[in-house]
Design an enzyme around this catalytic site. Structure first.
Site, short mmCIF file in Angstrom:
data_model
loop_
_atom_site.label_atom_id
_atom_site.label_comp_id
_atom_site.label_asym_id
_atom_site.label_seq_id
_atom_site.Cartn_x
_atom_site.Cartn_y
_atom_site.Cartn_z
CD GLU A 172 -2.21 2.15 0.97
OE1 GLU A 172 -1.29 2.72 0.33
OE2 GLU A 172 -3.08 2.76 1.59
CD GLU B 132 2.26 7.93 -0.08
OE1 GLU B 132 2.41 6.72 0.19
OE2 GLU B 132 1.44 8.67 0.49
#
Length: 687
Positions: free
Chosen positions: A144, A153
């Site tokens: 995730e 990210e």
């Protein structure tokens, strides 16, 4: 242990030395994390659980021992799901130390500590081998690592490294695949966040600088709750296109790539904006899908899951261009290892190698305006109703002999004042960039020299700097780039106080005052970001709740936090109430100002907290709101200004309001002039 930290005070403008615990930043990050939001995202959790069960079953069907690598484990939730689904062992990687410690507590509390190993490292530092962090490579990769832009990210470099070093060839992956979607649209609303629009001032047209119009703008994504942008606010010019997919079960590259989608324009218009989101296929067949599509893409919008950790993306094309219905178009998305950008070409258009290279280059701001003004700030400067309020106020106070001084960051007010006939106009600019951008505006409108731009602080200004004049009109929006909470704009009051010796005795101050307003609200969904979770998908995650609450109690439990409430629907359970007034015609007082009172709860609902905002009284009869716009509906529905963040004070526990007016929200505010801060407290009084 304590340490002294230098912090720029956004309200007073001073550099304050504050004694803070060495754990301050640690608690700040936890208190402001979005872990609670993710744990409350049942759709996400359910889809991950289904995908994990299916992946574990596929590996077991091959007769293999199931070894999990969970990158970005957070609370350890996905690792616990994997073991419950039948996995043999999990390596759970978490780089953020407080989170890794919380995950350790959670897996122990749920009885999994013997089969989940928490590794507090960045995944690219994890080693495999007899003496390594992992004894063997994993055959299921669970991650995730995504943000609103999917790859922002660092998902691609992490996957790339994992496939090269940490997982077996042919491993299973959950999620299995991500697909990025995009739609080309025309939208006056959204485009107003990217480009300065012309405005009529004093019978003449004020135009933006050419350099701004030709600039590709800031490359960073604009992430918003697109569900709150009505489809009436844009016109689709093409279909929803699947731009590219990433198969996470195979080796992934973080190198530059470009992908194109060809389509025929559905209607004529100005191609300005690309709306984008992504889906996760949790299994190879694509039967378990977690989509980020906005609610208006659902047959029943109310059934759309709400999440704040993943939203939708708005990308602005480098230049707007007209398209004709039936025209064959080519939409191109490029990405590096962390970001995406879009460009549009006509398929009949031949491109040279240099043009292709330019299309593939990541956009960057060359005009400085997109570095100076945020996207909400562009929207604010383009807000015609707001601009007309300021123009009306200026018309009512300006005279032929007016000497004006503007105090706001990168404001057009001094340009307006010159156009409306003021004798002299000065503007204090907080940076060289701000000064240069306003200079561009003046040059573009052939009024260079019409405003004297001074790059200095108010307390540095002398009579010589303004040609021996006295200021007859001191004006501000007020807007300051350092403001986070609504009352930080009281910096204007401190500037006015510092400039008192340069003002005429009867000088006009615009705005003449400001009022802090409040309303108690029931949030449709925003409450989730601060609500404890307790049990998530059958797992006890209370150590996470306790850690977040401890960090809130450490410093921030009595503070408001900024949120753009137009993105987060809420219902008013009380009337809107003016709680404090700040008189800018006077200097900042020496003594604190305190106000107390209560507001009856007049609507049925669950009161999650209080929304706070400022209203600026430009003159005695013209007001500009940085919060509510328009009256609250009979049902309590609120409409919020899109360009400023409001303050939100969350109650520790929600209060069930019966709406009979017997219960009330009591408030206490104290403005501390020496600190430039407003201390506040709220409680519920039941009748």
């Amino acid at each position: 242990m304590k340490t002294f930290c230098g912090r720029a005070n956004p309200t007073t403008g001073a550099l304050d030395w504050v004694e803070e615990s060495e754990e301050y930043d640690y608690h700040q990050e936890i208190a402001r994390s979005c872990y609670a939001d993710m744990l409350h995202d049942h759709d996400r959790n359910e889809k991950y659980y289904l995908g994990i069960r299916a992946a574990v079953a596929r590996v077991k069907a091959r007769g293999e021992k199931v070894i999990i690598l969970d990158i970005g484990t957070g609370t350890g939730l996905l690792s616990m799901m994997a073991l419950t689904a039948g996995a043999d062992f999990c390596y759970a990687v978490e780089v953020f130390k407080p989170m890794a410690e919380a995950a350790q507590c959670i897996v122990e509390k749920n009885g999994f500590s013997d089969r989940i190993k928490i590794i507090n490292k960045h995944s690219t530092d994890v080693t495999v081998g007899p003496d390594g962090d992992m004894q063997m490579k994993a055959n299921i990769l669970i991650t995730e690592l995504f943000d609103t832009e999917l790859i922002g990210e660092g998902a691609l470099p992490s996957y790339e490294h994992a496939h090269q070093n940490l997982v077996q060839e042919g491993c299973e992956a959950v999620p299995h695949r991500a697909t990025v979607y995009a739609q080309l649209v025309e939208s006056e609303l959204l485009w107003s966040w990217a480009q300065l629009q012309p405005v009529e001032v004093g019978g003449a047209r004020l135009v933006p600088p050419p350099a701004v119009g030709h600039c590709a703008g800031a490359h960073s994504v604009c992430d918003i709750q697109l569900s709150q942008v009505s489809p009436k606010s844009f016109t689709p010019l093409g279909p929803l296109c699947a731009m590219f997919s990433v198969d996470f079960s195979r080796p992934v590259s973080s190198a530059f790539q470009s992908h194109s989608s060809q389509f025929v324009a559905q209607s004529s218009g100005q191609a300005q904006v690309v709306l984008s989101w992504w889906d996760l296929d949790m299994d190879p067949s694509g039967s378990i899908v977690c989509t980020m599509a906005p609610s208006w893409k659902y047959p029943q919008p109310k059934m759309a899951p709400w999440r704040d950790h993943w939203m939708q993306s708005v990308y602005f094309l480098p230049v707007e261009r007209g398209v004709t219905e039936g025209e064959e178009l080519n939409l191109t998305v490029c990405h590096d290892d962390y970001s995406l950008w879009y460009s549009l070409q006509s398929r009949s258009q031949q491109t040279t190698d240099s043009q292709t290279e330019a299309l593939h280059s990541r956009p960057c701001c060359t005009c400085q305006a997109h570095l100076l003004w945020t996207r909400p700030r562009f929207g604010e400067l383009n807000d015609r109703l707001r601009t007309e309020s300021y123009l009306s106020a200026l018309r009512s106070v300006l005279r032929e002999d007016s000497v004006c001084l503007s105090v706001s960051d990168g404001s057009l007010l001094p340009v307006f004042a010159h156009r409306l006939g003021a004798k002299k106009v000065f503007s204090l600019e907080n940076s060289r960039m701000s000064k240069q951008v306003i200079e561009q505006v003046l040059e573009a409108n052939l009024i260079r020299g019409g405003v004297e731009l001074l790059e200095m602080r108010p307390d540095q200004l002398t009579r010589n700097d303004i040609g021996g004049e006295q200021i007859s009109v001191l004006m501000g929006e007020p807007y300051f780039s350092t403001s986070l909470l609504p009352w930080h704009s009281l910096f204007f009051w401190y500037c006015r106080t510092a400039l008192a010796g340069l003002l005429q005795p009867n000088a006009t101050i615009l705005p003449c005052s400001a009022t802090l307003h409040m309303v108690a609200v029931e949030f449709e969904d925003l409450w989730r970001i601060r609500a404890p979770c307790g049990t998530c998908e059958g797992f006890d995650v209370t150590p996470m709740d306790e850690m977040v609450q401890q960090s809130l109690d450490f410093h921030e439990s009595r503070e408001a936090e900024p949120h753009p409430l137009w993105e987060y629907p809420c219902r008013a359970l009380t009337q809107s109430t003016a709680t404090m007034t700040f008189d800018f015609t006077q200097c900042v007082p020496q003594q604190p100002i305190s106000r107390k009172g209560s507001v009856p709860l007049i609507r049925v609902g669950r009161c999650h907290g209080v929304a706070l905002w400022m209203e600026y009284h430009l003159t005695h009869d013209i007001t500009s709101s940085a919060g509510l716009i328009g009256p609250i509906s009979e049902q309590g529905d609120c409409e919020w200004v899109r360009h400023r963040k409001q303050g939100v004070y969350f109650f520790r526990s929600p209060w069930e309001s019966s709406g009979d007016g017997r219960a009330a929200v009591s408030y206490s505010f104290t403005f501390e002039p020496s600190l430039g801060d407003i201390k506040m407290d709220f409680s519920i009084e039941s009748g």
